[in-house]
Design a protein around this motif. Sequence first.
Motif, PDB file in Angstrom:
ATOM      1  N   MET A 223      40.378   9.978  86.204  1.00  0.00           N
ATOM      2  CA  MET A 223      39.823   8.699  86.648  1.00  0.00           C
ATOM      3  C   MET A 223      38.514   8.492  85.896  1.00  0.00           C
ATOM      4  SD  MET A 223      40.679   8.844  90.710  1.00  0.00           S
ATOM      5  CE  MET A 223      42.356   9.276  91.256  1.00  0.00           C
ATOM      6  N   PHE A 224      38.524   7.526  84.990  1.00  0.00           N
ATOM      7  CA  PHE A 224      37.439   7.306  84.042  1.00  0.00           C
ATOM      8  C   PHE A 224      36.981   5.856  84.143  1.00  0.00           C
ATOM      9  CE2 PHE A 224      36.048   5.633  80.001  1.00  0.00           C
ATOM     10  CZ  PHE A 224      35.285   6.627  79.396  1.00  0.00           C
ATOM     11  N   MET A 225      35.666   5.640  84.278  1.00  0.00           N
ATOM     12  CA  MET A 225      35.119   4.289  84.386  1.00  0.00           C
ATOM     13  C   MET A 225      33.790   4.246  83.631  1.00  0.00           C
ATOM     14  SD  MET A 225      34.065   2.183  87.853  1.00  0.00           S
ATOM     15  CE  MET A 225      32.731   3.314  88.318  1.00  0.00           C
ATOM     16  N   ALA A 226      33.634   3.291  82.712  1.00  0.00           N
ATOM     17  CA  ALA A 226      32.418   3.249  81.903  1.00  0.00           C
ATOM     18  C   ALA A 226      32.078   1.820  81.513  1.00  0.00           C
ATOM     19  CB  ALA A 226      32.576   4.111  80.652  1.00  0.00           C
ATOM     20  N   MET A 227      30.773   1.584  81.319  1.00  0.00           N
ATOM     21  CA  MET A 227      30.274   0.287  80.873  1.00  0.00           C
ATOM     22  C   MET A 227      29.665   0.440  79.491  1.00  0.00           C
ATOM     23  SD  MET A 227      29.872  -2.954  81.415  1.00  0.00           S
ATOM     24  CE  MET A 227      30.223  -3.142  83.176  1.00  0.00           C
ATOM     25  N   HIS A 228      30.091  -0.436  78.579  1.00  0.00           N
ATOM     26  CA  HIS A 228      29.665  -0.409  77.177  1.00  0.00           C
ATOM     27  C   HIS A 228      28.781  -1.625  76.917  1.00  0.00           C
ATOM     28  CE1 HIS A 228      30.356   0.116  72.745  1.00  0.00           C
ATOM     29  NE2 HIS A 228      30.236  -1.203  72.751  1.00  0.00           N
ATOM     30  N   LEU A 229      27.578  -1.387  76.409  1.00  0.00           N
ATOM     31  CA  LEU A 229      26.648  -2.461  76.055  1.00  0.00           C
ATOM     32  C   LEU A 229      26.297  -2.290  74.581  1.00  0.00           C
ATOM     33  CD1 LEU A 229      24.268  -2.231  79.149  1.00  0.00           C
ATOM     34  CD2 LEU A 229      26.219  -3.773  78.852  1.00  0.00           C
ATOM     35  N   GLN A 230      26.774  -3.195  73.766  1.00  0.00           N
ATOM     36  CA  GLN A 230      26.636  -3.055  72.317  1.00  0.00           C
ATOM     37  C   GLN A 230      25.500  -3.917  71.791  1.00  0.00           C
ATOM     38  OE1 GLN A 230      28.551  -1.124  70.031  1.00  0.00           O
ATOM     39  NE2 GLN A 230      26.912  -1.763  68.642  1.00  0.00           N
ATOM     40  N   GLY A 231      24.478  -3.303  71.211  1.00  0.00           N
ATOM     41  CA  GLY A 231      23.466  -4.035  70.464  1.00  0.00           C
ATOM     42  C   GLY A 231      22.403  -4.700  71.284  1.00  0.00           C
ATOM     43  N   GLY A 232      22.716  -5.696  72.108  1.00  0.00           N
ATOM     44  CA  GLY A 232      21.690  -6.412  72.842  1.00  0.00           C
ATOM     45  C   GLY A 232      22.267  -7.426  73.793  1.00  0.00           C
ATOM     46  N   GLY A 233      21.425  -8.400  74.187  1.00  0.00           N
ATOM     47  CA  GLY A 233      21.787  -9.319  75.255  1.00  0.00           C
ATOM     48  C   GLY A 233      22.979 -10.192  74.971  1.00  0.00           C
ATOM     49  N   SER A 234      23.239 -10.532  73.702  1.00  0.00           N
ATOM     50  CA  SER A 234      24.361 -11.413  73.360  1.00  0.00           C
ATOM     51  C   SER A 234      25.461 -10.671  72.614  1.00  0.00           C
ATOM     52  CB  SER A 234      23.857 -12.598  72.516  1.00  0.00           C
ATOM     53  OG  SER A 234      22.940 -13.374  73.246  1.00  0.00           O
ATOM     54  N   ASN A 235      25.463  -9.366  72.705  1.00  0.00           N
ATOM     55  CA  ASN A 235      26.495  -8.572  72.049  1.00  0.00           C
ATOM     56  C   ASN A 235      27.543  -8.124  73.058  1.00  0.00           C
ATOM     57  OD1 ASN A 235      23.910  -8.304  70.330  1.00  0.00           O
ATOM     58  ND2 ASN A 235      25.503  -7.574  68.961  1.00  0.00           N
ATOM     59  N   THR A 236      28.496  -7.360  72.579  1.00  0.00           N
ATOM     60  CA  THR A 236      29.682  -7.022  73.363  1.00  0.00           C
ATOM     61  C   THR A 236      29.347  -6.289  74.659  1.00  0.00           C
ATOM     62  OG1 THR A 236      30.975  -6.838  71.342  1.00  0.00           O
ATOM     63  CG2 THR A 236      31.875  -5.790  73.305  1.00  0.00           C
ATOM     64  N   ILE A 237      29.993  -6.736  75.731  1.00  0.00           N
ATOM     65  CA  ILE A 237      30.018  -6.017  77.006  1.00  0.00           C
ATOM     66  C   ILE A 237      31.458  -5.602  77.236  1.00  0.00           C
ATOM     67  CG2 ILE A 237      29.603  -6.130  79.488  1.00  0.00           C
ATOM     68  CD1 ILE A 237      27.655  -8.443  78.926  1.00  0.00           C
ATOM     69  N   ASN A 238      31.685  -4.328  77.524  1.00  0.00           N
ATOM     70  CA  ASN A 238      33.050  -3.835  77.696  1.00  0.00           C
ATOM     71  C   ASN A 238      33.110  -2.916  78.899  1.00  0.00           C
ATOM     72  OD1 ASN A 238      35.311  -1.789  77.310  1.00  0.00           O
ATOM     73  ND2 ASN A 238      35.810  -3.239  75.696  1.00  0.00           N
TER      74      ASN A 238
ATOM     75  N   LEU B  75      38.254  -4.404  79.432  1.00  0.00           N
ATOM     76  CA  LEU B  75      37.854  -5.776  79.739  1.00  0.00           C
ATOM     77  C   LEU B  75      36.593  -6.079  78.951  1.00  0.00           C
ATOM     78  CD1 LEU B  75      38.393  -5.457  83.559  1.00  0.00           C
ATOM     79  CD2 LEU B  75      39.831  -6.741  81.996  1.00  0.00           C
ATOM     80  N   GLU B  76      36.623  -7.139  78.162  1.00  0.00           N
ATOM     81  CA  GLU B  76      35.539  -7.350  77.202  1.00  0.00           C
ATOM     82  C   GLU B  76      35.026  -8.777  77.218  1.00  0.00           C
ATOM     83  OE1 GLU B  76      35.347  -5.233  73.275  1.00  0.00           O
ATOM     84  OE2 GLU B  76      35.867  -7.258  72.551  1.00  0.00           O
ATOM     85  N   MET B  77      33.693  -8.886  77.168  1.00  0.00           N
ATOM     86  CA  MET B  77      33.018 -10.136  76.843  1.00  0.00           C
ATOM     87  C   MET B  77      32.511  -9.960  75.408  1.00  0.00           C
ATOM     88  SD  MET B  77      30.934 -10.959  80.349  1.00  0.00           S
ATOM     89  CE  MET B  77      31.659 -12.089  81.552  1.00  0.00           C
ATOM     90  N   PRO B  78      33.230 -10.459  74.419  1.00  0.00           N
ATOM     91  CA  PRO B  78      32.955 -10.104  73.026  1.00  0.00           C
ATOM     92  C   PRO B  78      31.612 -10.582  72.497  1.00  0.00           C
ATOM     93  CG  PRO B  78      34.649 -11.789  73.167  1.00  0.00           C
ATOM     94  CD  PRO B  78      34.434 -11.296  74.552  1.00  0.00           C
ATOM     95  N   ALA B  79      31.067 -11.656  73.070  1.00  0.00           N
ATOM     96  CA  ALA B  79      29.769 -12.165  72.617  1.00  0.00           C
ATOM     97  C   ALA B  79      28.751 -12.138  73.750  1.00  0.00           C
ATOM     98  CB  ALA B  79      29.917 -13.568  72.059  1.00  0.00           C
ATOM     99  N   GLY B  80      28.888 -11.182  74.638  1.00  0.00           N
ATOM    100  CA  GLY B  80      27.941 -11.051  75.725  1.00  0.00           C
ATOM    101  C   GLY B  80      28.312 -11.845  76.956  1.00  0.00           C
TER     102      GLY B  80
END
Length: 673
Positions: free
Chosen positions: A548-563, A590-595
Amino acid sequence: MNCFKKLALATAVSSVVGIAGCGGSSGGSSSDSNTASGETISGTATAPAGTVAHWQEPGLMEVAVNFLVSPAAAAITGLQPVQGANVELIRVDDDGNQIGNILATTSTSISGDYTLTLPEGVNLAGNLVVRITGQNNQQLRAQVVEKDVDISPVSEFVLRKFIETGANLDQLVVTDVVKLSGKVEEYDLTKVSGQNLDAMFTSLENEVGTFIENDVVAISAQGAATASIAGSYINTAFAFALHDTDGNGYGTYAQDTWIDRFTFTAGDTGTVNVNFTASDSAYANLHGTALDQAMVYYEVDSEQLSESFEGSYTTAGVLSVEGEFEEDLDTDSGFGWRWPGQSYIFQQVSGQGMFIGLNHEAGVRYELTDTDNDGQDDALDPNARSGDEVARTLEVFIRQPDNLTSAEVQGDYGRIYLSAYLENGYLELVTENNVVAFSGDFEATAQAGTSHELVVNANGAAIYGSNNFAAEAAVTLPISANGSIDFGGGTVGQVNETGDYIDFTETDGCNSQAQQCLQGEFASFEKTMLVKLPTQTLDLSGKKYRLMFMAMHLQGGGSNTINLSASQFNTYLTASSNTAGTVTGTFSELEMPAGLGSDLTSMADVVNAEAFTMSLAANGATTITVGNSNSDHTVLEGFFNSDGSLGVFTTGYVEAGGDRDELGLAVLIDVSQ
């Protein structure tokens, strides 16, 4: 609970019993049905254009999928009726292979319809299938569990899920399979599409695979006696959530947590009677066009309840609760939500009164409409989608002991920790790992450890950090005889009945709409898990763990990828030795590609025997590296308990330069046969 890609979550993700009208199903032998041999079954066959038999001219006969009659579901795009296809009635084994001869045949009409009479001695069953075959011997099949049997990519997808789960098809309760087919109607399938069957199966896996898998798991195993799991339980939860607003550049990052109270009593074989008695919860979000510009919101809630429902318990140690389809309206906000019914499932730990689940939830948000022209919105408008709301929630059910003593909570415990801190334009995630030594009278001494942080701030940049932290002075924990931990402001932790697992779920915050915030608005959420460590080196060779794996990815900054990534229930880590093994299963992405301001997208990452390396210390401290440590890879750092039946870990995705732009939690539960 409520959520998955292209569906919605209310202002807070409720717990497993927040679902009205829950009911359980028990796996087991196939039941008698109202359809016997000699009667007629019928349905419609649909498929992507050109994949099966002959087709009407594209565009002339393009129709919505026949079984999607529920107002909660929309048509799958790209499907057309199959004309002139041979429909074969067969039996299949548990691997989906044909058994014996073809039992009966017929053909589809110009509109894709067919009728077929069941031969003498043939009744409805989970292993009775109608089949059409197309190009390159591709098959579409449907289980014959009721009189109306549509053949489509969805019916084939559901059958494949049963096969993947290892279900005994001939032992399935046909009414359970019928109910599952009905629940499929409730999902928003408007994003499911594909020019061929393979593409459509991939699209189905991306959109609803995790939910169908959970339902299949819940009804595939034999029911077990439930007296052994009766008792009083604490349910703790930590959730990540994302919401979008279709095409409008506005979204929400959210956290949710709760400590709920339940009583389990034994019912018939396979059935546990559950009473939900109390809930303390907190919810917060950052809402806006980008994380570094978002505003924070925080709320808490506490209530006493008396809600009863049934759950199911199987010989595989799986506890499940079935949720029904829900529709909620909020006339103040002008929105309504639809939540498809789904099964919430939990894996038992080492035969004791402890269950852990990673639940995937989703719903769709809609605008409201005025149906009676009185100037007041009074109904959800299914043609006015507003956005999607999704969540991933790690939940732990812990049976409370009757008379816990300090003698049962002694020795070294491995500690893992994940926190989220939210302010206006600021998000910080932190993980920690260390050992805590318990002596008499519940006295705990925290040893030095390591931490990792991931920050997005008002400067619009992401900050990555790895640190060491110092040991702390001993403190005495206020642990009561029933294992609850209360520092004076309410329960924040729980010790299990054997004293070898300790759970903390804590929150704090301030909302200026409800109180004066002298130091500004903020919200913090903290999850801590501790397991008692072994006194000698474990042998994990050959062990199979549910991951059971759960993680939040924040790439670069405020308007970058959230996964937001999370494993599906049938994801396993198998150790071939104490140093290596493989991971097999499916991870939802699940991704917000531009933040925060971008629309949610979804995909399913299927892994098959992906290799990992493992470093296992004598005290159970463990590092698992998935992928090549010299390039981008995922690392799990944590501890196995004293008998290796449970492992708890922090997670990180490590880029080649060493930065961790993803942090989360993982749990391993031994399910070796």
